[in-house]
Design a protein around this motif. Structure first.
Motif, PDB file in Angstrom:
ATOM      1  N   HIS A 215      23.561  28.934 -10.883  1.00 34.81           N
ATOM      2  CA  HIS A 215      22.915  29.916 -10.012  1.00 34.81           C
ATOM      3  C   HIS A 215      21.403  29.884 -10.269  1.00 34.81           C
ATOM      4  O   HIS A 215      20.650  30.580  -9.602  1.00 34.81           O
ATOM      5  N   ASP A 216      20.980  29.095 -11.268  1.00 35.87           N
ATOM      6  CA  ASP A 216      19.619  29.206 -11.780  1.00 35.87           C
ATOM      7  C   ASP A 216      18.762  28.035 -11.300  1.00 35.87           C
ATOM      8  O   ASP A 216      18.886  26.911 -11.780  1.00 35.87           O
ATOM      9  N   LEU A 217      17.870  28.303 -10.353  1.00 36.87           N
ATOM     10  CA  LEU A 217      17.000  27.255  -9.823  1.00 36.87           C
ATOM     11  C   LEU A 217      16.132  26.667 -10.927  1.00 36.87           C
ATOM     12  O   LEU A 217      15.740  25.508 -10.876  1.00 36.87           O
ATOM     13  N   GLY A 218      15.852  27.468 -11.951  1.00 36.83           N
ATOM     14  CA  GLY A 218      14.999  27.016 -13.037  1.00 36.83           C
ATOM     15  C   GLY A 218      15.583  25.841 -13.804  1.00 36.83           C
ATOM     16  O   GLY A 218      14.851  24.938 -14.204  1.00 36.83           O
ATOM     17  N   ILE A 219      16.901  25.829 -14.033  1.00 38.59           N
ATOM     18  CA  ILE A 219      17.448  24.724 -14.828  1.00 38.59           C
ATOM     19  C   ILE A 219      17.700  23.495 -13.964  1.00 38.59           C
ATOM     20  O   ILE A 219      17.933  22.410 -14.470  1.00 38.59           O
ATOM     21  N   ALA A 221      15.363  22.402 -11.677  1.00 38.17           N
ATOM     22  CA  ALA A 221      14.059  21.735 -11.586  1.00 38.17           C
ATOM     23  C   ALA A 221      13.881  20.791 -12.756  1.00 38.17           C
ATOM     24  O   ALA A 221      14.132  21.148 -13.896  1.00 38.17           O
ATOM     25  N   GLY A 222      13.426  19.586 -12.472  1.00 38.27           N
ATOM     26  CA  GLY A 222      13.155  18.646 -13.553  1.00 38.27           C
ATOM     27  C   GLY A 222      14.402  18.079 -14.190  1.00 38.27           C
ATOM     28  O   GLY A 222      14.333  17.400 -15.206  1.00 38.27           O
ATOM     29  N   ARG A 223      15.587  18.344 -13.608  1.00 34.63           N
ATOM     30  CA  ARG A 223      16.821  17.849 -14.196  1.00 34.63           C
ATOM     31  C   ARG A 223      17.685  17.128 -13.166  1.00 34.63           C
ATOM     32  O   ARG A 223      18.164  16.042 -13.421  1.00 34.63           O
ATOM     33  N   ALA A 224      17.862  17.773 -11.997  1.00 38.82           N
ATOM     34  CA  ALA A 224      18.733  17.181 -10.979  1.00 38.82           C
ATOM     35  C   ALA A 224      17.946  16.194 -10.117  1.00 38.82           C
ATOM     36  O   ALA A 224      16.738  16.336  -9.935  1.00 38.82           O
ATOM     37  N   PHE A 245      12.269  21.861  -3.607  1.00 36.89           N
ATOM     38  CA  PHE A 245      11.387  22.842  -4.232  1.00 36.89           C
ATOM     39  C   PHE A 245      10.039  22.920  -3.513  1.00 36.89           C
ATOM     40  O   PHE A 245       9.407  23.971  -3.496  1.00 36.89           O
ATOM     41  N   LEU A 256      15.988  32.829  -1.648  1.00 33.36           N
ATOM     42  CA  LEU A 256      16.263  32.697  -3.081  1.00 33.36           C
ATOM     43  C   LEU A 256      14.964  32.483  -3.855  1.00 33.36           C
ATOM     44  O   LEU A 256      14.721  33.127  -4.878  1.00 33.36           O
ATOM     45  N   VAL A 260      12.960  35.093  -6.965  1.00 33.44           N
ATOM     46  CA  VAL A 260      12.927  34.748  -8.385  1.00 33.44           C
ATOM     47  C   VAL A 260      11.594  35.151  -9.011  1.00 33.44           C
ATOM     48  O   VAL A 260      10.547  34.694  -8.577  1.00 33.44           O
TER      49      VAL A 260
END
Lengths: 332, 352
Positions: A215-219, A221-224, A245, A256, A260
């Motif tokens: 549910h967390d856009l933060g995790i 970013a930079g990963r997927a 993004f 969304l 945030v």
């Protein structure tokens, strides 16, 4: 690129209270290539977790995968598998980790036993060899003092350590796909950082494809590599991560992002999405985001398909038609 | 409880009577003694180990930390939902810890709490209207038809249909229940509300609605909040001042922007660096500090600086293992670190 997973028109139903069935997942399609990370992002009740369970036919009854759905792992038609052949792909082809490791670990066996059991279920190795491999896996996921911890019981470990053990178990069968369903949601933020680091490292070293459910856009970013946003049982927007993004296009995705709170930049009043997520039994007709959408218009009364808004960027919104050209041009 | 000791305990001299200050907490200690029928009594769990903080009128102070740091125990002890082990707390000139039952009830009219899970604090058999009316009736703030009118206007104020008064908690979503919890707290017209992780269980779209509501209520009613949270981005959105807790102690405190832009305690730096940022460019470029190991047990905290077992400060040494650092002014915040002057910033630390 080797395609390792293909999901087409996945529909999952549950019995409704007043008879009949309702859909919790309604026509979800996505693919995953070797070594790639796809994030499925959405709020509670959007169908993201049940989608991930369906990959291994783990939808709890009375839930049911509807006919017409397709799930292919390489050449294997998952929905045609039965008994032993189904059991063989679980863990071996697709490993899973969940939000709460305690529910997936057996409290009466040591963690070493549980990892070794997973190894011996898929490979013909001696007990000693399985233990050696378990020890190596515990080391790989960053458990300090693994030769002692291998004989610990789950309750003797912290939440972060238990999640590491879960990851080690998922890796035991050397799967080509790792499904991580909210893997750090129950953890404190500094522990979350540790676990994400382990996952990033292992993805690199094992070349696994990762399906990250969050549910967390933060995790994300930079990963997927790519992101699919789900709302009310459907994918409403999909794009390469950087593109999503920089140019979120579906009004829900935009909502969304506006909701945030940020840790950097100016502090502005948040712009929440009005109303709340509808229950799967009460999805509105037409575009499912319509009652909450600030940009809804006449055409929203008809359900939009996924329409192109840029290179590899699609959204389920009629606005893509009018502004499609402009948005596409801005993209690539 | 004696209060003259205030000025010498407090790191900054505070005037004995400060009209701005609503709540003063000094050297609060809360230890839990485990034990019971089937367990031998062990060492006490030192949930709160000497916490001092002030909350001014109309202000939001955030208490931030990870699970087990004692932040919720501070909130609950201030309201005397739990009894303190030691320490002092003054609310608008009233010595909270010396009150008897009747006086305490009177104080609760002015100090309220909202919880992470409002469902667990709402009686499932009590209609929303009765739940909100309860405080009004207990404190005799209104009678007869006036009670219903107040309930309706409170529901409206928190963004709910006044017609919901006849419904029951299970009929509502998490966000709506949180609004009911807020209406219930507001019913007694408090000056101060402890908000214990009020948005942690909510989806992001709903979390934003509740954060905005809390900000509006503060503006309209001049409320002060002690906002207990683990999410620094949320804290930045709502709080003017922040206190960071680790193992029962405040390790850093200051004005929100100053503390977040120039943190001086290594733990604050680590917390900040761990916040996942929804921005791919920034999250790639930013160096990340990944702390080693787990939080030590609060029943057996390490000697010296409580953070020394996980600290990455280049100057950490024997002194950190021996001597508890006191909270002192460093840069633009107050930090409890022997070497706070040279703590590396979020962007200076490489992979640790």
């Amino acid at each position: 690129m080797t395609r390792v997973l293909e999901v087409e028109e996945l529909r999952i139903s549950f019995p409704a209270e007043r008879g009949g069935r309702f859909l919790a997942v309604d026509g979800v399609s996505f693919t995953l290539d070797r070594g790639e990370t796809l994030a499925i992002v959405g709020e509670s009740g959007c169908g993201k977790s049940i989608t991930s369970l369906a990959l291994l036919r783990l939808v709890p009854p009375p839930g049911r995968i509807e006919s017409g759905s397709v799930i292919r792992l390489g050449d294997t038609d998952v929905l045609a598998l039965e008994g032993e052949s189904l059991r063989r792909i679980r863990g071996r082809r697709v490993g899973m980790i969940f939000q709460d490791p305690m529910t997936s670990l057996n409290p009466v066996f040591t963690v070493g036993n549980q990892i070794a059991e997973g190894i011996r279920a898929h490979f013909k190795v001696s007990k000693a060899e399985a233990r050696d491999r378990s020890l190596h896996l515990l080391q790989e996921v960053g458990i300090p003092d693994p030769s002692t911890r291998i004989d610990s019981y789950p309750h003797q470990l912290s939440g972060g350590m238990r999640q590491r053990v879960m990851i080690a178990m998922a890796l035991a069968a050397e799967p080509e796909i790792l499904v991580a369903d909210e893997p750090t949601t129950a953890l404190d933020v500094t522990v979350q950082a540790q676990i994400l680091e382990v996952l990033d490292r292992l993805r690199e070293s094992h070349g696994m494809a990762v399906l990250l459910i969050t549910h967390d856009l933060g995790i994300v970013a930079g990963r997927a590599d790519r992101v699919a946003v789900m709302y009310a049982g459907q994918i409403v927007e999909e794009a390469p991560t950087a593109r999503l993004f920089s140019a979120p296009s579906h009004p829900y995705t935009q909502g969304l992002f506006a909701s945030v709170p940020r840790i950097t930049g100016p502090v502005r009043r948040l712009t929440p999405i009005r109303g709340s997520v509808p229950a799967p039994t009460a999805w509105p007709s037409g575009c499912r985001f319509r009652p909450r959408c600030p940009q809804a218009f006449d055409k929203s009364e008809t359900m939009p398909p996924l329409l192109p808004v840029g290179l590899e960027h699609r959204m389920r919104c009629w606005l893509a038609e009018g502004a499609g050209g402009a948005m596409g041009a801005g993209g690539q | 409880m004696q209060f003259p000791a205030f000025t010498c305990i407090h790191p900054r001299p505070t005037p004995a009577v400060d009209r701005m200050t609503l709540l003063q907490v000094r050297d609060l200690v809360k230890h839990y003694t485990p034990g019971g029928l089937f367990r031998a009594a062990g060492p006490p769990v030192r949930a709160v180990d000497g916490v001092s903080l002030d909350v001014n009128r109309g202000e939001t102070v955030a208490l931030v930390g990870e699970s087990g740091c004692g932040k919720s125990s501070v909130g609950r002890t201030i309201l005397r939902l739990q009894e303190p082990t030691r320490g002092a707390a003054m609310f608008d000139g009233i010595d909270i810890f010396s009150l008897d039952r009747r006086e305490l009830r009177r104080l609760r009219r002015r100090m309220q709490i909202i919880f992470q899970d409002p469902y667990s604090s709402l009686n499932p058999r009590m209609s929303v209207g009765s739940a909100v009316a309860e405080g009004i009736e207990i404190h005799r703030l209104a009678t007869g038809a006036e009670v219903g009118r107040r309930v309706a206007s409170l529901l409206e104020e928190v963004g709910l249909d006044p017609g919901y008064a006849r419904r029951y908690p299970h009929e509502f979503s998490g966000g709506q229940r949180q609004r009911i919890g807020i209406a219930r707290a507001l019913a007694v017209e408090p000056a101060f509300i402890v908000c214990d992780e009020p948005v942690s269980a909510l989806d992001v779209s709903v979390q934003a609605q509740v954060l905005n509501l809390l900000a509006d209520l503060q503006r309209d009613r001049g409320l002060a909040y002690l906002f207990i949270a683990h999410d620094l981005a949320v804290v930045r959105q709502i709080a003017q001042r922040v206190a960071v807790m680790y193992l029962g102690r405040i390790v850093e405190q200051g004005a929100t922007e100053q503390l977040l832009s120039e943190p001086r305690h290594p733990y604050t730096v680590a917390l900040l660096s761990a916040v996942p940022e929804p921005d791919p460019a920034r999250s790639r470029s930013r160096s990340r500090i990944v702390l080693r190991g787990d939080l030590p047990s609060p029943s057996n905290p390490p000697p010296g600086c409580p953070f020394h077992t996980r600290c990455f400060h280049p100057l950490r040494n024997e002194r950190c293992r021996m001597e508890v650092p006191v909270l002192r002014p460093v840069g633009r915040t107050m930090a409890a670190c022997h070497y706070a002057e040279s703590t590396p910033g979020v962007r200076e630390v490489g992979g640790v």
